[in-house]
Design a protein around this motif. Structure first.
Motif, PDB file in Angstrom:
ATOM      1  N   ASN A 160       0.847  -1.200   0.000  1.00 23.82           N
ATOM      2  CA  ASN A 160       0.000   0.000   0.000  1.00 23.82           C
ATOM      3  C   ASN A 160       0.875   1.241   0.000  1.00 23.82           C
ATOM      4  OD1 ASN A 160      -2.524  -1.276   0.184  1.00 23.82           O
ATOM      5  ND2 ASN A 160      -2.220  -1.593   2.385  1.00 23.82           N
ATOM      6  N   GLY A 161       0.558   2.171  -0.888  1.00 21.33           N
ATOM      7  CA  GLY A 161       1.269   3.442  -0.881  1.00 21.33           C
ATOM      8  C   GLY A 161       2.588   3.441  -1.629  1.00 21.33           C
ATOM      9  N   ALA A 162       2.930   2.313  -2.289  1.00 18.77           N
ATOM     10  CA  ALA A 162       4.220   2.230  -2.989  1.00 18.77           C
ATOM     11  C   ALA A 162       4.279   3.161  -4.199  1.00 18.77           C
ATOM     12  CB  ALA A 162       4.483   0.788  -3.432  1.00 18.77           C
ATOM     13  N   GLY A 163       3.102   3.457  -4.777  1.00 20.49           N
ATOM     14  CA  GLY A 163       3.073   4.357  -5.928  1.00 20.49           C
ATOM     15  C   GLY A 163       2.533   3.713  -7.198  1.00 20.49           C
ATOM     16  N   LYS A 164       1.963   2.520  -7.072  1.00 21.36           N
ATOM     17  CA  LYS A 164       1.485   1.797  -8.260  1.00 21.36           C
ATOM     18  C   LYS A 164       0.377   2.568  -8.984  1.00 21.36           C
ATOM     19  CE  LYS A 164       0.246  -1.792  -5.750  1.00 21.36           C
ATOM     20  NZ  LYS A 164       0.519  -1.229  -4.403  1.00 21.36           N
ATOM     21  N   SER A 165      -0.634   2.982  -8.223  1.00 19.43           N
ATOM     22  CA  SER A 165      -1.750   3.702  -8.863  1.00 19.43           C
ATOM     23  C   SER A 165      -1.288   5.054  -9.405  1.00 19.43           C
ATOM     24  CB  SER A 165      -2.900   3.909  -7.866  1.00 19.43           C
ATOM     25  OG  SER A 165      -3.415   2.664  -7.460  1.00 19.43           O
ATOM     26  N   THR A 166      -0.377   5.690  -8.685  1.00 25.68           N
ATOM     27  CA  THR A 166       0.156   6.973  -9.158  1.00 25.68           C
ATOM     28  C   THR A 166       0.844   6.788 -10.512  1.00 25.68           C
ATOM     29  OG1 THR A 166       0.470   7.683  -6.878  1.00 25.68           O
ATOM     30  CG2 THR A 166       1.684   8.900  -8.568  1.00 25.68           C
ATOM     31  N   LEU A 167       1.596   5.687 -10.638  1.00 25.48           N
ATOM     32  CA  LEU A 167       2.275   5.408 -11.906  1.00 25.48           C
ATOM     33  C   LEU A 167       1.240   5.207 -13.019  1.00 25.48           C
ATOM     34  CD1 LEU A 167       4.853   4.802 -13.517  1.00 25.48           C
ATOM     35  CD2 LEU A 167       4.651   2.428 -12.802  1.00 25.48           C
ATOM     36  N   PRO A 190      -9.197   1.499 -13.655  1.00 24.10           N
ATOM     37  CA  PRO A 190      -8.600   2.026 -12.426  1.00 24.10           C
ATOM     38  C   PRO A 190      -8.925   1.183 -11.195  1.00 24.10           C
ATOM     39  CG  PRO A 190     -10.540   3.303 -13.002  1.00 24.10           C
ATOM     40  CD  PRO A 190     -10.340   2.309 -14.113  1.00 24.10           C
ATOM     41  N   GLU A 191      -8.107   1.376 -10.176  1.00 23.45           N
ATOM     42  CA  GLU A 191      -8.370   0.735  -8.885  1.00 23.45           C
ATOM     43  C   GLU A 191      -9.736   1.209  -8.384  1.00 23.45           C
ATOM     44  OE1 GLU A 191      -5.148   1.366  -6.138  1.00 23.45           O
ATOM     45  OE2 GLU A 191      -6.414   0.831  -4.444  1.00 23.45           O
ATOM     46  N   GLY A 192     -10.532   0.270  -7.867  1.00 26.68           N
ATOM     47  CA  GLY A 192     -11.844   0.651  -7.343  1.00 26.68           C
ATOM     48  C   GLY A 192     -12.910   0.744  -8.426  1.00 26.68           C
ATOM     49  N   GLU A 197      -0.751  -5.376  -8.734  1.00 26.63           N
ATOM     50  CA  GLU A 197      -1.408  -6.378  -7.894  1.00 26.63           C
ATOM     51  C   GLU A 197      -0.763  -6.488  -6.526  1.00 26.63           C
ATOM     52  OE1 GLU A 197      -3.707  -8.455  -7.178  1.00 26.63           O
ATOM     53  OE2 GLU A 197      -4.936  -8.089  -8.939  1.00 26.63           O
ATOM     54  N   GLN A 198      -1.600  -6.756  -5.545  1.00 24.96           N
ATOM     55  CA  GLN A 198      -1.071  -7.170  -4.243  1.00 24.96           C
ATOM     56  C   GLN A 198      -1.122  -8.692  -4.141  1.00 24.96           C
ATOM     57  OE1 GLN A 198      -1.416  -5.049  -0.850  1.00 24.96           O
ATOM     58  NE2 GLN A 198      -1.921  -3.094  -1.796  1.00 24.96           N
ATOM     59  N   ASN A 199      -1.966  -9.312  -4.976  1.00 25.73           N
ATOM     60  CA  ASN A 199      -2.054 -10.769  -5.010  1.00 25.73           C
ATOM     61  C   ASN A 199      -0.946 -11.295  -5.932  1.00 25.73           C
ATOM     62  OD1 ASN A 199      -2.687 -13.458  -5.304  1.00 25.73           O
ATOM     63  ND2 ASN A 199      -4.898 -13.105  -5.352  1.00 25.73           N
TER      64      ASN A 199
END
Ligand SMILES: Nc1ncnc2c1ncn2[C@@H]1O[C@H](COP(=O)(O)OP(=O)(O)OP(=O)(O)O)[C@@H](O)[C@H]1O
Ligand SMILES: [Mg+2]
Length: 243
Positions: free
Chosen positions: A44-51, A90-92, A200-202
């Motif tokens: 969480n918060g690593a920057g994946k969605s931002t990228l 997108p996420e969500g 992914e987190q999975n």
């Protein structure tokens, strides 16, 4: 230093995104080659969605470059990027819950709006990929199951007929059997010729389908490798696979 050539679909070099004084991405470099599924792992918060949002033209870069088949797309608008072949689920999910399944799909076809035959044909292809959506085509998106909503979010992105599909955490909140179904559909999309960048987190499910992957931490890429490298990496197993 790695080079890039005609087989590279997406090339990101030293990409930086800031929110105020916070470096959300501090020099990210990665590649997606034609025909690949590439996974982006990270807590969480690593920057994946931002990228993903930066690639889609939703966050401006303050440094670095993004190239699509060699063309600099770093400062292109979101709309132009979709027209160039990059679509983002997108996420969500961000569906319109009151609107029908077909209406949600049509919204993804905005760039094809002047070609109704293409829109109809693409919707047929999406329904072939996700038969459950055809059965519910007139139902409001908000009444679908979590898995069906994820399929709809992926289907909506496919309506733009992308060459590169960005999928942000498609397995989030889904039961294991549904996760498997979603990943099978990602494989089929890829086999149809679409390159895929997947956050992914999975990690276990994602590494089963991905050709290569990157691990992000605090806005940086800290590890990269092919499927076997990452599957066998102690740190990856401990942090993201839990064995
Ligand atoms: N619009 C924004 N304004 C300010 N900070 C933001 C914004 N979007 C994201 N951030 C911050 O940037 C960092 C990266 O967030 P991001 O959503 O990209 O992470 P992520 O890897 O997708 O995480 P997750 O796995 O939870 O989805 C986080 O610290 C987050 O709080
Ligand atoms: Mg995210």
């Amino acid at each position: 230093m790695r080079t890039w050539g005609p087989t590279t679909m997406l090339e990101i070099r030293g990409l930086r995104v800031r929110f105020g004084s916070f470096d959300a991405l501090s020099g990210v470099s990665l590649d997606v080659r034609h025909g690949e599924i590439v996974v982006l792992l990270g807590a969480n918060g690593a920057g994946k969605s931002t990228l993903f949002r930066a690639i889609s033209g939703l966050h401006p870069a303050v440094g670095g470059a993004i190239r699509l088949e060699g063309e600099d797309i770093t400062s292109w608008t979101a709309h132009r990027l979709v027209a160039a072949g990059i679509a983002h689920a997108p996420e969500g999910k961000h569906l319109f819950p009151e609107a029908s399944v077909t209406k949600n799909l049509r919204l993804g076809a905005y760039v094809q709006r002047k070609a109704p035959d293409v829109v109809r044909q693409t919707m047929d292809e999406v329904f072939e990929l996700f038969p459950a959506l055809r059965d519910k085509e007139h139902d409001a998106a908000g009444t679908l199951s979590g898995g069906q909503q994820q399929m709809l979010a992926i289907g909506r992105a496919l309506m733009a007929r992308p060459r590169l599909l960005l999928l942000d955490e498609p397995s989030l909140g889904l039961a294991p059997l549904v996760v498997e179904e979603v990943f099978e559909s990602i494989l089929r999309i890829n086999q149809g010729g679409t390159s895929v960048l997947l956050a992914e987190q999975n990690a276990h499910a994602a590494l089963k389908v991905a050709h290569r992957g990157y691990v992000m931490e605090e806005g940086r890429v800290v590890l990269e490798g092919d499927q076997d490298d990452l599957m066998g990496n102690e740190e990856v197993r401990r942090a993201y696979i839990g064995v």
